[in-house]
Design a protein around this motif. Structure first.
Motif, PDB file in Angstrom:
ATOM      1  N   THR A 231       0.835  -1.199   0.000  1.00 52.41           N
ATOM      2  CA  THR A 231       0.000   0.000   0.000  1.00 52.41           C
ATOM      3  C   THR A 231       0.873   1.254   0.000  1.00 52.41           C
ATOM      4  OG1 THR A 231      -0.103  -0.049   2.413  1.00 52.41           O
ATOM      5  CG2 THR A 231      -1.854  -1.183   1.208  1.00 52.41           C
ATOM      6  N   LYS A 232       0.210   2.393  -0.170  1.00 51.39           N
ATOM      7  CA  LYS A 232       0.931   3.662  -0.234  1.00 51.39           C
ATOM      8  C   LYS A 232       1.395   4.113   1.141  1.00 51.39           C
ATOM      9  CE  LYS A 232       0.414   8.399  -2.051  1.00 51.39           C
ATOM     10  NZ  LYS A 232       1.551   8.317  -2.982  1.00 51.39           N
ATOM     11  N   TYR A 233       0.558   3.902   2.156  1.00 48.09           N
ATOM     12  CA  TYR A 233       0.891   4.333   3.516  1.00 48.09           C
ATOM     13  C   TYR A 233       0.818   3.125   4.458  1.00 48.09           C
ATOM     14  CZ  TYR A 233      -0.137   8.901   1.490  1.00 48.09           C
ATOM     15  OH  TYR A 233      -0.160  10.023   0.683  1.00 48.09           O
ATOM     16  N   ASP A 241       5.366   7.521   2.534  1.00 45.51           N
ATOM     17  CA  ASP A 241       4.962   7.134   1.191  1.00 45.51           C
ATOM     18  C   ASP A 241       5.916   6.047   0.689  1.00 45.51           C
ATOM     19  OD1 ASP A 241       4.036   6.878  -1.353  1.00 45.51           O
ATOM     20  OD2 ASP A 241       4.145   9.008  -1.867  1.00 45.51           O
ATOM     21  N   SER A 242       5.430   4.828   0.633  1.00 48.37           N
ATOM     22  CA  SER A 242       6.280   3.709   0.233  1.00 48.37           C
ATOM     23  C   SER A 242       6.631   3.742  -1.244  1.00 48.37           C
ATOM     24  CB  SER A 242       5.581   2.385   0.558  1.00 48.37           C
ATOM     25  OG  SER A 242       4.376   2.265  -0.174  1.00 48.37           O
ATOM     26  N   ARG A 243       5.934   4.521  -2.025  1.00 50.20           N
ATOM     27  CA  ARG A 243       6.169   4.554  -3.471  1.00 50.20           C
ATOM     28  C   ARG A 243       7.038   5.736  -3.893  1.00 50.20           C
ATOM     29  NH1 ARG A 243      -0.168   3.160  -4.953  1.00 50.20           N
ATOM     30  NH2 ARG A 243      -0.201   1.137  -3.887  1.00 50.20           N
ATOM     31  N   ASP A 244       7.337   6.616  -3.001  1.00 51.15           N
ATOM     32  CA  ASP A 244       8.213   7.754  -3.310  1.00 51.15           C
ATOM     33  C   ASP A 244       9.652   7.328  -3.033  1.00 51.15           C
ATOM     34  OD1 ASP A 244       9.304  10.167  -3.899  1.00 51.15           O
ATOM     35  OD2 ASP A 244       8.398  11.255  -2.231  1.00 51.15           O
ATOM     36  N   ASN A 265      -6.224   7.051   3.944  1.00 53.00           N
ATOM     37  CA  ASN A 265      -4.805   6.719   4.167  1.00 53.00           C
ATOM     38  C   ASN A 265      -4.611   5.228   4.466  1.00 53.00           C
ATOM     39  OD1 ASN A 265      -4.100   9.434   3.809  1.00 53.00           O
ATOM     40  ND2 ASN A 265      -4.341   9.876   6.003  1.00 53.00           N
ATOM     41  N   ASN A 266      -5.292   4.414   3.648  1.00 57.25           N
ATOM     42  CA  ASN A 266      -5.176   2.955   3.727  1.00 57.25           C
ATOM     43  C   ASN A 266      -5.679   2.370   5.035  1.00 57.25           C
ATOM     44  OD1 ASN A 266      -2.237   3.591   1.970  1.00 57.25           O
ATOM     45  ND2 ASN A 266      -3.864   2.342   1.082  1.00 57.25           N
TER      46      ASN A 266
END
Length: 405
Positions: A231-233, A241-244, A265-266
């Protein structure tokens, strides 16, 4: 002895001769020619020597210690000693009953011990457990702890929850390991999901005790109501932010989570415990660190192929994914050949990993553990390791670890 049925027969067969000695003849009545044998005479001590026993001689000796005579008395194990022996050996009821019977037959146990006591040993604590909705759980944790003889103080215990595709279990662990662990819930039918964890906490009456909780990061997601997967968070402390990926090793001050609103936020469910009650799992962080290290190695290098030779039963897929367990990590850390196969950056990252394992994630915490962790983050970034959630926890939330972790 010679078996007559198996000897060679025929006119040319040699005859069988049997020895004619007293020890090989058949039993016959005794007669004057064959009297009853008499036992040999024992050697008698000379008349000048004392015929007193050793005990009498010791009593006449002024330097004789009376405690030595008392130590010669046999000791009969009491029920507590027998229970400790059975627990240390890990015997089942039938094996414990067999051991008790043999010791009782040898007159090595106290007279108050009965062989059949092991058949009913579960009845002492069975009243504290219930089975409902495919879950076996402790319905009175305070009563169970007091029945064992321990003071029930929730602040001295933490709840460890572990789940897999085959089982779900919960164990109480004592802070400082002064007392043994206490299994309080177990199921082999419940799935690894949020509803099962919620049922387990409700059955244990978690709201009455409010223990600190520890588990792997997947269990943390269930406890915090977060969505699973990539997930993103994924962090329950901040909005990391895991994708940044460009900002992972350059930014540390991510916005803090101030609320857990469902659908934002997930956050998928309502949190089950207070976020301040969730503890960081050192073992799973160690597994995450070595996973990112191995996956960052060159797949054609000698260093990457070395774990396959070191663990011949480990599949190639697990080596490529960096999936190792605790004993395997310990073995490769103790290996002196593995660092020789690394290049300069890889060796620096490996040495910092070993330093963090020994000085922070192990049984002892060094005074400079913060510096060890920062060196690890720096070397992992230089090596090109991807920052996972576990590395982010070390980098941004080092202050969230307990002092007696």
């Amino acid at each position: 002895m010679v078996d007559p049925s198996k000897r060679r027969t025929g006119k040319n067969a040699p005859p069988v001769t049997y020895p004619d000695i007293p020890s090989s003849i058949a039993p016959v009545p005794h007669c004057p020619e064959l009297p009853v044998p008499t036992p040999p005479d024992r050697d008698q001590p000379p008349s000048g020597e004392s015929s007193k026993s050793d005990t009498e001689e010791h009593l006449e000796d002024p330097n004789f210690n009376s405690y030595a005579a008392e130590e010669r008395k046999p000791y009969y194990a009491n029920p507590k000693d027998l229970n400790d022996l059975i627990r240390d050996l890990g015997l089942t009821k039938s094996n414990a009953e067999l051991l008790t019977s043999r010791l009782k037959h040898g007159n090595l146990l106290d007279e108050s011990i009965q062989v059949t006591d092991q058949r009913k040993r579960h009845q002492v604590f069975s009243s504290f457990f219930s089975h409902q909705d495919r879950l076996c759980f402790c319905n009175n944790v305070a009563g169970l702890v007091e029945a064992i003889g321990i003071t029930c103080n929730p602040k001295e215990w933490l709840l460890f929850i572990d789940s897999s595709c085959k089982s779900l279990k919960a164990v109480l662990l004592h802070n400082g390991n002064k007392y043994p662990s206490l299994p309080v819930a177990h199921s082999v039918h419940l799935k690894e999901e949020y509803a099962s964890v919620k049922m387990l906490l409700g059955a244990l009456k978690y709201d009455e005790y409010s223990w600190e909780v520890i588990g792997d990061f997947k269990m943390m997601s269930f406890l915090m109501g977060l969505q699973g997967g990539f997930t993103k968070y994924p962090c329950f402390i901040c909005l990391w932010d895991s994708r940044d990926t460009q900002a992972h090793y350059h930014r540390r001050d991510w916005p803090q989570r101030t609320e857990f609103s469902v659908g934002k936020n997930n956050v998928k469910w309502e949190p089950l415990v207070d976020p301040h009650k969730v503890l960081m799992p050192p073992l799973h962080i160690k597994l995450g660190l070595i996973k990112q290290f191995v996956t960052a190695l060159d797949k054609e290098s000698r260093a990457f192929k070395y774990p396959q030779d070191l663990y011949p039963k480990l599949s190639e897929a697990k080596v490529k994914a960096g999936v190792f367990v605790g004993p395997q990590i310990k073995k490769i850390i103790e290996c002196s050949e593995f660092p020789k196969k690394l290049n300069r950056k890889e060796r620096a990252a490996w040495n910092s990993f070993v330093a963090v394992v020994h000085g922070f994630l192990g049984n002892h915490k060094d005074e400079n553990y913060a510096q060890l962790v920062q060196t690890l983050i720096k070397n992992y970034a230089a090596m090109g390791c991807r920052m996972s959630l576990k590395i982010h926890i070390l980098d941004a939330h080092l202050d969230k670890f307990k002092e007696n972790m």
